[in-house]
Design an enzyme around this catalytic site. Sequence first.
Site, PDB file in Angstrom:
ATOM      1  CB  VAL A  13      -0.978   0.048   1.193  1.00  0.00           C
ATOM      2  CG1 VAL A  13      -2.035  -1.042   1.063  1.00  0.00           C
ATOM      3  CG2 VAL A  13      -0.260  -0.013   2.525  1.00  0.00           C
ATOM      4  CE1 TYR A  17       6.778   6.140  -4.989  1.00  0.00           C
ATOM      5  CE2 TYR A  17       5.299   7.473  -3.673  1.00  0.00           C
ATOM      6  CZ  TYR A  17       6.009   7.273  -4.833  1.00  0.00           C
ATOM      7  OH  TYR A  17       5.950   8.202  -5.835  1.00  0.00           O
ATOM      8  CE  LYS A  37      10.126  -4.793   5.475  1.00  0.00           C
ATOM      9  NZ  LYS A  37       8.753  -4.409   5.106  1.00  0.00           N
ATOM     10  CD  GLU A 116       8.317  -0.793   4.921  1.00  0.00           C
ATOM     11  OE1 GLU A 116       9.303  -0.259   4.388  1.00  0.00           O
ATOM     12  OE2 GLU A 116       7.538  -1.554   4.313  1.00  0.00           O
ATOM     13  CB  ALA A 118       6.606  -7.138   7.433  1.00  0.00           C
TER      14      ALA A 118
END
Length: 224
Positions: A13, A17, A37, A116, A118
């Site tokens: 989604v 980005y 991450k 971030e 997952a």
Amino acid sequence: MSVFFVTGTDTEVGKTYVSSLLLQAAASVGKRTVGYKPVSAGCEFINGEWSNEDARALQNASSIEVSLQDVNPIALKPPIAPHIAAKQAGLEITQQNIIAGFEHLVAKQPDFMLVEGAGGWRLPLSSSLWMPEVVKALKLDVIVVVGMRLGCLNHAMLTIDAIQRDGLKVKGWVANQLSAQMPVYQDNLNTLKGAISAPLIAEIPFSQSVEALQRIIHRMEVLA
Ligand SMILES: Nc1ncnc2c1ncn2[C@@H]1O[C@H](COP(=O)(O)OP(=O)(O)O)[C@@H](O)[C@H]1O
Ligand SMILES: [Mg+2]
């Protein structure tokens, strides 16, 4: 130091980005930035090593020089649910591993750091650990990336509700346009604005990265 956890209404989604844009926006006002991450699933063999696309994107968007291993210490090869990929590899993902990787990056003294997730919010990491428990242990406020497509109203409200039920704060949300022309985009956006009490950090257009970066730069005070 500001640190936020970035989740989304689903996988694919725009978490990576939008995180990259937020890191670049913070760097453009002089902040030392880094993306983390902790767990990825899905790697490619590039430049002599296996790495994950999100990890490469966050490494590129970080102003602090960091290795792929620093950005993404747990990189599982198959693009499947991480706890299943870990089990197949004979590994167990633990809270201690994720926190150790987090502290390793904090030691590099970033001013602005994004972690971030997952998939979406309720992500299993093992038979006894879920990602929200780790976010809670790290005491991070959460940024929700809403992928603007049909079905996003339900996904956005369920995600925000779950974050709050898990005892965490939604710092803000981002409306990320996943296509150039979503039918009745503005009506959907207005519905979300009326329903979500946390601030809208930015509306990110589809595929116009310069404009997207400008829009986010002007809104960074929301994350101060
Ligand atoms: N606003 C946008 N404009 C253009 N492409 C986008 C936008 N948001 C996401 N994408 C693309 O959509 C795909 C999924 O986004 P990504 O950030 O990887 O999602 P997630 O991290 O939530 O899985 C990627 O190829 C990404 O480049
Ligand atoms: Mg991603």
